[in-house]
Design a protein around this motif. Sequence first.
Motif, PDB file in Angstrom:
ATOM      1  N   UNK A 191       0.823  -1.207   0.000  1.00 20.40           N
ATOM      2  CA  UNK A 191       0.000   0.000   0.000  1.00 20.40           C
ATOM      3  C   UNK A 191       0.858   1.258   0.000  1.00 20.40           C
ATOM      4  N   UNK A 192       1.770   1.391  -0.966  1.00 19.29           N
ATOM      5  CA  UNK A 192       2.678   2.538  -0.964  1.00 19.29           C
ATOM      6  C   UNK A 192       1.987   3.816  -1.415  1.00 19.29           C
ATOM      7  N   UNK A 193       2.677   4.917  -1.233  1.00 16.35           N
ATOM      8  CA  UNK A 193       2.199   6.204  -1.737  1.00 16.35           C
ATOM      9  C   UNK A 193       2.945   6.621  -3.004  1.00 16.35           C
ATOM     10  N   UNK A 194       4.150   6.095  -3.192  1.00 18.29           N
ATOM     11  CA  UNK A 194       4.969   6.475  -4.340  1.00 18.29           C
ATOM     12  C   UNK A 194       5.573   5.216  -4.966  1.00 18.29           C
ATOM     13  N   UNK A 195       5.541   5.150  -6.296  1.00 22.47           N
ATOM     14  CA  UNK A 195       6.284   4.133  -7.027  1.00 22.47           C
ATOM     15  C   UNK A 195       7.439   4.818  -7.752  1.00 22.47           C
ATOM     16  N   UNK A 196       8.624   4.240  -7.638  1.00 21.37           N
ATOM     17  CA  UNK A 196       9.767   4.668  -8.435  1.00 21.37           C
ATOM     18  C   UNK A 196       9.999   3.561  -9.449  1.00 21.37           C
ATOM     19  N   UNK A 197       9.653   3.833 -10.694  1.00 25.57           N
ATOM     20  CA  UNK A 197       9.697   2.814 -11.740  1.00 25.57           C
ATOM     21  C   UNK A 197      10.888   3.090 -12.650  1.00 25.57           C
ATOM     22  N   UNK A 198      11.872   2.189 -12.626  1.00 26.56           N
ATOM     23  CA  UNK A 198      13.093   2.350 -13.413  1.00 26.56           C
ATOM     24  C   UNK A 198      12.947   1.597 -14.728  1.00 26.56           C
ATOM     25  N   UNK A 199      12.735   2.335 -15.815  1.00 27.55           N
ATOM     26  CA  UNK A 199      12.533   1.739 -17.144  1.00 27.55           C
ATOM     27  C   UNK A 199      11.496   0.614 -17.078  1.00 27.55           C
ATOM     28  N   UNK A 200      10.260   0.912 -16.651  1.00 28.99           N
ATOM     29  CA  UNK A 200       9.310  -0.163 -16.346  1.00 28.99           C
ATOM     30  C   UNK A 200       8.860  -0.999 -17.534  1.00 28.99           C
ATOM     31  N   UNK A 201       9.054  -0.514 -18.763  1.00 26.43           N
ATOM     32  CA  UNK A 201       8.612  -1.300 -19.919  1.00 26.43           C
ATOM     33  C   UNK A 201       9.740  -1.559 -20.902  1.00 26.43           C
ATOM     34  N   UNK A 202      10.979  -1.258 -20.528  1.00 29.72           N
ATOM     35  CA  UNK A 202      12.095  -1.367 -21.476  1.00 29.72           C
ATOM     36  C   UNK A 202      12.306  -2.784 -21.971  1.00 29.72           C
ATOM     37  N   UNK A 203      12.038  -3.777 -21.134  1.00 28.46           N
ATOM     38  CA  UNK A 203      12.314  -5.164 -21.517  1.00 28.46           C
ATOM     39  C   UNK A 203      11.091  -5.871 -22.106  1.00 28.46           C
ATOM     40  N   UNK A 204      10.007  -5.128 -22.325  1.00 32.58           N
ATOM     41  CA  UNK A 204       8.768  -5.744 -22.794  1.00 32.58           C
ATOM     42  C   UNK A 204       8.564  -5.530 -24.282  1.00 32.58           C
ATOM     43  N   UNK A 205       7.802  -6.431 -24.895  1.00 28.28           N
ATOM     44  CA  UNK A 205       7.427  -6.270 -26.288  1.00 28.28           C
ATOM     45  C   UNK A 205       6.568  -5.021 -26.452  1.00 28.28           C
ATOM     46  N   UNK A 206       6.636  -4.435 -27.629  1.00 25.96           N
ATOM     47  CA  UNK A 206       5.888  -3.205 -27.890  1.00 25.96           C
ATOM     48  C   UNK A 206       4.392  -3.388 -27.653  1.00 25.96           C
TER      49      UNK A 206
ATOM     50  N   UNK B   4      -4.601   7.104  -6.063  1.00 28.41           N
ATOM     51  CA  UNK B   4      -3.912   8.347  -5.742  1.00 28.41           C
ATOM     52  C   UNK B   4      -2.409   8.191  -5.671  1.00 28.41           C
ATOM     53  N   UNK B   5      -1.885   7.136  -6.306  1.00 31.84           N
ATOM     54  CA  UNK B   5      -0.442   6.889  -6.274  1.00 31.84           C
ATOM     55  C   UNK B   5       0.321   7.971  -7.017  1.00 31.84           C
ATOM     56  N   UNK B   6       1.481   8.308  -6.495  1.00 33.20           N
ATOM     57  CA  UNK B   6       2.434   9.132  -7.215  1.00 33.20           C
ATOM     58  C   UNK B   6       3.472   8.209  -7.838  1.00 33.20           C
ATOM     59  N   UNK B   7       4.154   8.709  -8.869  1.00 33.54           N
ATOM     60  CA  UNK B   7       5.181   7.881  -9.503  1.00 33.54           C
ATOM     61  C   UNK B   7       6.277   8.752 -10.094  1.00 33.54           C
ATOM     62  N   UNK B   8       7.494   8.260  -9.941  1.00 28.16           N
ATOM     63  CA  UNK B   8       8.636   8.790 -10.670  1.00 28.16           C
ATOM     64  C   UNK B   8       9.037   7.704 -11.657  1.00 28.16           C
ATOM     65  N   UNK B   9       8.915   7.997 -12.942  1.00 30.86           N
ATOM     66  CA  UNK B   9       9.213   7.020 -13.981  1.00 30.86           C
ATOM     67  C   UNK B   9      10.545   7.401 -14.617  1.00 30.86           C
ATOM     68  N   UNK B  10      11.546   6.551 -14.449  1.00 28.79           N
ATOM     69  CA  UNK B  10      12.878   6.792 -14.982  1.00 28.79           C
ATOM     70  C   UNK B  10      12.963   6.136 -16.351  1.00 28.79           C
ATOM     71  N   UNK B  11      13.340   6.904 -17.369  1.00 31.61           N
ATOM     72  CA  UNK B  11      13.329   6.353 -18.714  1.00 31.61           C
ATOM     73  C   UNK B  11      14.259   7.136 -19.636  1.00 31.61           C
ATOM     74  N   UNK B  12      14.701   6.489 -20.696  1.00 29.14           N
ATOM     75  CA  UNK B  12      15.425   7.188 -21.760  1.00 29.14           C
ATOM     76  C   UNK B  12      14.494   7.496 -22.916  1.00 29.14           C
ATOM     77  N   UNK B  13      13.227   7.094 -22.793  1.00 31.44           N
ATOM     78  CA  UNK B  13      12.266   7.128 -23.893  1.00 31.44           C
ATOM     79  C   UNK B  13      11.309   8.310 -23.718  1.00 31.44           C
ATOM     80  N   UNK B  14      11.493   9.357 -24.533  1.00 28.17           N
ATOM     81  CA  UNK B  14      10.611  10.516 -24.439  1.00 28.17           C
ATOM     82  C   UNK B  14       9.193  10.195 -24.900  1.00 28.17           C
ATOM     83  N   UNK B  15       9.053   9.212 -25.781  1.00 26.07           N
ATOM     84  CA  UNK B  15       7.720   8.794 -26.180  1.00 26.07           C
ATOM     85  C   UNK B  15       6.935   8.229 -25.006  1.00 26.07           C
TER      86      UNK B  15
END
Length: 334
Positions: free
Chosen positions: A173-188, A206-217
């Motif tokens: 039951x967190x308040x924040x997710x820190x997602x490091x490249x959460x879809x980088x290894x997945x099929x399109x 009401x979750x907050x998230x910091x999504x770390x990515x190299x993908x501007x799309x």
Amino acid sequence: MTERRENAGERGSLLEARDLHVEFASRGRRARAVDGVNLAVGEGEIVALVGESGCGKTTLARTLLGLERPTSGSVLYGGAPLSYSSRALKAYRREVQLVLQDPTGSLNPRHTVYEAVAEGPRIHGMSDERDRVVSALARTGLRPPERFLHSYPHELSGGQRQRVVIAGALALDPRVLVADEPVASLDASVRGEILALLLRLRDELGLSALVVTHDLGLAWNIADRVAVMYLGRIVESGPVEQVLRSPTHPYTQALLSVLPESPSPVVLSGEPPDPTRIPGGCRFHPRCQVLAAGAAARAGVEGRCRSQPLAILPVSPFSADSHAACHYAGARLE
């Protein structure tokens, strides 16, 4: 699990980096992996942290999680500085959870889905372990959850494994997710489903998230705000539509130029960034296409680009303002 926290409607800063610096010893020199960063994530806000490999974004994320201690500056959670005692960090990591990019590496192949999702509740001594596991799996779209409880990671698809990883975070039951490249290894074909899941969790919980990515799309599709990082520092930040439709920093423009719909890709010159050798003046100037083309000289800022450091960008949650650490962009606004 609770649907929302009582203070979810308070639109203030929840997780914040304030003048953050993180340095490491590297080949007899000091690597300034994070070199003065202000970053804020508000309640119910999704912020994308974007940059090429080696820019410091993963180190920044690890420091926000309490996995690295800053050399100077501070991490604030709920307005209070993060404490690094074992007890305080354990409580903090229940509130701020990490989602890694590789679900196969994140999951123990000898553990069932139930054991993987139950790990967090067991560490924190929660008595309603099974209810939390079942609820978390259902929230991530693995329904009916009972069908997956005794499955092993190799029996699942890549998308299902990533949902199990997210469920493991949700079980606390967190308040924040820190997602490091959460879809980088997945099929399109699966990436959109996981991004839609993160957006739904934000809306429902009401979750907050910091999504770390190299993908501007990816940032465009999921974030409320975007922070573009180069060589240890945020060089442009603001609302995602504003920054990605009308970027003012040459580095952001270069990143956007490699998207498929861009008519003219920008090829950056010079060497990749080295955090042990940060140049004087604007840290991007050795590779800057604007400087190389003579536009900075025509604007009368070439000397400043090469010699005058730029201030650390301010930031606040839900801000409608955009900022860029760029002498040339500043001159065009004058």
